[in-house]
Design a protein around this motif. Sequence first.
Motif, mmCIF file in Angstrom:
data_model
loop_
_atom_site.group_PDB
_atom_site.id
_atom_site.type_symbol
_atom_site.label_atom_id
_atom_site.label_comp_id
_atom_site.label_asym_id
_atom_site.label_seq_id
_atom_site.Cartn_x
_atom_site.Cartn_y
_atom_site.Cartn_z
ATOM 1 N N VAL A 51 0.824 -1.215 0.000
ATOM 2 C CA VAL A 51 0.000 0.000 0.000
ATOM 3 C C VAL A 51 0.856 1.263 0.000
ATOM 4 C CG1 VAL A 51 -2.020 -1.084 1.015
ATOM 5 C CG2 VAL A 51 -0.265 -0.112 2.523
ATOM 6 N N THR A 52 2.110 1.144 0.409
ATOM 7 C CA THR A 52 3.035 2.270 0.339
ATOM 8 C C THR A 52 4.458 1.745 0.352
ATOM 9 O OG1 THR A 52 3.711 4.374 1.353
ATOM 10 C CG2 THR A 52 3.153 2.595 2.846
ATOM 11 N N GLY B 196 -7.341 6.074 -3.083
ATOM 12 C CA GLY B 196 -6.855 5.720 -1.751
ATOM 13 C C GLY B 196 -5.348 5.810 -1.642
ATOM 14 N N SER B 197 -4.642 5.396 -2.685
ATOM 15 C CA SER B 197 -3.188 5.446 -2.664
ATOM 16 C C SER B 197 -2.692 6.880 -2.592
ATOM 17 C CB SER B 197 -2.618 4.748 -3.898
ATOM 18 O OG SER B 197 -1.216 4.630 -3.811
ATOM 19 N N GLN B 198 -3.388 7.781 -3.257
ATOM 20 C CA GLN B 198 -2.979 9.182 -3.211
ATOM 21 C C GLN B 198 -3.206 9.766 -1.822
ATOM 22 O OE1 GLN B 198 -4.757 11.679 -6.206
ATOM 23 N NE2 GLN B 198 -3.210 13.259 -5.941
ATOM 24 N N VAL B 199 -4.343 9.438 -1.201
ATOM 25 C CA VAL B 199 -4.602 9.914 0.161
ATOM 26 C C VAL B 199 -3.515 9.393 1.113
ATOM 27 C CG1 VAL B 199 -6.168 9.740 2.137
ATOM 28 C CG2 VAL B 199 -7.095 10.139 -0.153
ATOM 29 N N TYR B 200 -3.260 8.095 1.060
ATOM 30 C CA TYR B 200 -2.303 7.453 1.955
ATOM 31 C C TYR B 200 -0.909 8.032 1.758
ATOM 32 C CZ TYR B 200 -0.315 3.484 4.585
ATOM 33 O OH TYR B 200 0.316 2.693 5.509
ATOM 34 N N ASN B 201 -0.447 8.043 0.518
ATOM 35 C CA ASN B 201 0.951 8.390 0.263
ATOM 36 C C ASN B 201 1.213 9.889 0.241
ATOM 37 O OD1 ASN B 201 2.502 5.777 -0.218
ATOM 38 N ND2 ASN B 201 0.629 5.447 -1.395
ATOM 39 N N THR B 202 0.171 10.702 0.073
ATOM 40 C CA THR B 202 0.344 12.140 0.233
ATOM 41 C C THR B 202 0.531 12.469 1.709
ATOM 42 O OG1 THR B 202 -0.981 12.636 -1.729
ATOM 43 C CG2 THR B 202 -0.698 14.404 -0.134
ATOM 44 N N ALA B 203 -0.279 11.848 2.570
ATOM 45 C CA ALA B 203 -0.157 12.079 4.012
ATOM 46 C C ALA B 203 1.151 11.515 4.544
ATOM 47 C CB ALA B 203 -1.341 11.448 4.736
ATOM 48 N N ASP B 204 1.528 10.345 4.063
ATOM 49 C CA ASP B 204 2.703 9.629 4.558
ATOM 50 C C ASP B 204 3.988 10.110 3.885
ATOM 51 O OD1 ASP B 204 2.896 7.701 6.568
ATOM 52 O OD2 ASP B 204 3.387 6.121 5.151
ATOM 53 N N ARG B 205 3.852 10.874 2.774
ATOM 54 C CA ARG B 205 4.965 11.253 1.920
ATOM 55 C C ARG B 205 5.707 10.003 1.455
ATOM 56 N NH1 ARG B 205 6.963 16.192 1.833
ATOM 57 N NH2 ARG B 205 7.536 15.537 -0.277
ATOM 58 N N ASP C 144 3.930 7.666 -9.776
ATOM 59 C CA ASP C 144 3.937 9.025 -9.235
ATOM 60 C C ASP C 144 2.549 9.649 -9.329
ATOM 61 O OD1 ASP C 144 6.601 8.674 -8.799
ATOM 62 O OD2 ASP C 144 7.281 9.895 -10.488
ATOM 63 N N LEU C 145 1.950 9.892 -8.167
ATOM 64 C CA LEU C 145 0.661 10.569 -8.073
ATOM 65 C C LEU C 145 0.888 11.939 -7.444
ATOM 66 C CD1 LEU C 145 -1.453 7.588 -6.638
ATOM 67 C CD2 LEU C 145 -1.134 8.218 -9.042
ATOM 68 N N ASP C 146 -0.010 12.858 -7.683
ATOM 69 C CA ASP C 146 0.138 14.210 -7.136
ATOM 70 C C ASP C 146 0.301 14.156 -5.623
ATOM 71 O OD1 ASP C 146 -0.090 15.318 -9.623
ATOM 72 O OD2 ASP C 146 -2.195 15.921 -9.414
ATOM 73 N N GLY C 147 1.356 14.786 -5.129
ATOM 74 C CA GLY C 147 1.572 14.891 -3.691
ATOM 75 C C GLY C 147 2.347 13.741 -3.083
ATOM 76 N N THR C 148 2.603 12.669 -3.835
ATOM 77 C CA THR C 148 3.348 11.533 -3.296
ATOM 78 C C THR C 148 4.842 11.732 -3.559
ATOM 79 O OG1 THR C 148 3.185 10.201 -5.325
ATOM 80 C CG2 THR C 148 1.378 10.032 -3.724
ATOM 81 N N TRP C 149 5.651 10.961 -2.837
ATOM 82 C CA TRP C 149 7.102 11.049 -3.040
ATOM 83 C C TRP C 149 7.442 10.442 -4.400
ATOM 84 C CZ3 TRP C 149 10.059 13.500 0.619
ATOM 85 C CH2 TRP C 149 11.444 13.520 0.400
ATOM 86 N N PRO C 150 8.279 11.098 -5.190
ATOM 87 C CA PRO C 150 8.572 10.575 -6.527
ATOM 88 C C PRO C 150 9.374 9.282 -6.490
ATOM 89 C CG PRO C 150 9.953 12.490 -6.033
ATOM 90 C CD PRO C 150 8.943 12.403 -4.932
ATOM 91 N N THR C 151 9.087 8.414 -7.423
ATOM 92 C CA THR C 151 9.841 7.169 -7.548
ATOM 93 C C THR C 151 11.273 7.492 -7.978
ATOM 94 O OG1 THR C 151 7.836 6.036 -8.243
ATOM 95 C CG2 THR C 151 9.926 4.922 -8.696
ATOM 96 N N PRO C 152 12.294 6.943 -7.309
ATOM 97 C CA PRO C 152 13.678 7.226 -7.708
ATOM 98 C C PRO C 152 13.931 6.836 -9.164
ATOM 99 C CG PRO C 152 13.607 6.092 -5.596
ATOM 100 C CD PRO C 152 12.214 6.060 -6.142
#
Length: 354
Positions: free
Chosen positions: A153-154, A303-312, A319-327
């Motif tokens: 999930v993250t 759901g993934s955007q909510v989770y990973n935006t909050a969790d960074r 790559d979704l808006d607000g999530t940490w970019p994939t290396p």
Amino acid sequence: MDNGVLKRLRVVGGIAAVVGALALGGCGSPAEEPAEPAAGPQSLEELIAAAEAEGELTWYTGTPPSTIEKVVEAFEATYDIRVNATRLPSGDIAQRFQAEIAADNVQVDVMSTVDQGFFGDMNDAGNLASLPDLARGEVDDAQFLLGDYGVVVTVGVPAFGYNTSVMGDFTLDTWQDLLDERVDGQLILVDPRGSQAWAQMWHVALNHPDLGPDFLEKVGQQGHQVVNSGAPGAELLGAGEGGVLVANIPGVFDAAKQAGAPIEYMVPEDPFYGIFTWAVVTADAPHPNAAALFLNFLASEEGSQVYNTADRGISPLGDLDGTWPTPAGGIEQPPTPDELSASLEEILTLLQIR
């Protein structure tokens, strides 16, 4: 923030009381028989109807409280299903679930943790459910699937934090900065035995050609205190009761900064590694359809955007808006449970964690 989600969220620091509570629970009225998930393939509409008929689910997770709050709010705003979340370190999640099995009183529907080995053992023992395709949501990359029973999930991003009031003009830019003489006596280490996230981190450092055992030994020689998980470590750092924390995730440090704590952090690279958090459904889940729908939500773009935006964190969906970019170099598979088991004692010895 005082709202219904936070009032329901339970943050458990120890496991002894849990075992006693389960034993007492077993002495009362017998638990209701878990509902049977519908056989064969289901449409999402059918799954939603079955899940909302169950009305609730229980989630054990090591996810930070601020992320839990946002995920639960988004899910409950979408579906008429109540989420009862309990936050525990991954080691305590394992103990609690095994205590529930031993008491024949399984209460949890969904678990999410970094402990791939524990989930493998529980699946082998028949204690986890095979996930229907719907529960995997939009995740289809084999790297992010654990057999037929787990889904990522993250991918968490490890970060080293430091208190600028305590450390003055010191900055953290590389792994080697942990050996700075100003860190001596100010270091807070999260016990690798409390969460495999940090065991994995030190395993990667131990086996990296530019770090290795000599580096870990020098870190261990820096005066330090040890905490059982990242949460109390972040509290100590924010209170100035230590100057450098190894480690936590960006979302926790960002939340502390927004609350006014004098904290900065850096994400270590070369090596960089990602913390895979797996989610599973228990075989005797009291609410199996609600559990499957919850995983569907976590593994969906919303759901993934909510989770990973909050969790960074890094989303397994890209790559979704607000999530940490994939290396740029991608994400390596985490060390296997056998690899971690083989290196853990050496890690603890080198870091002088007893």
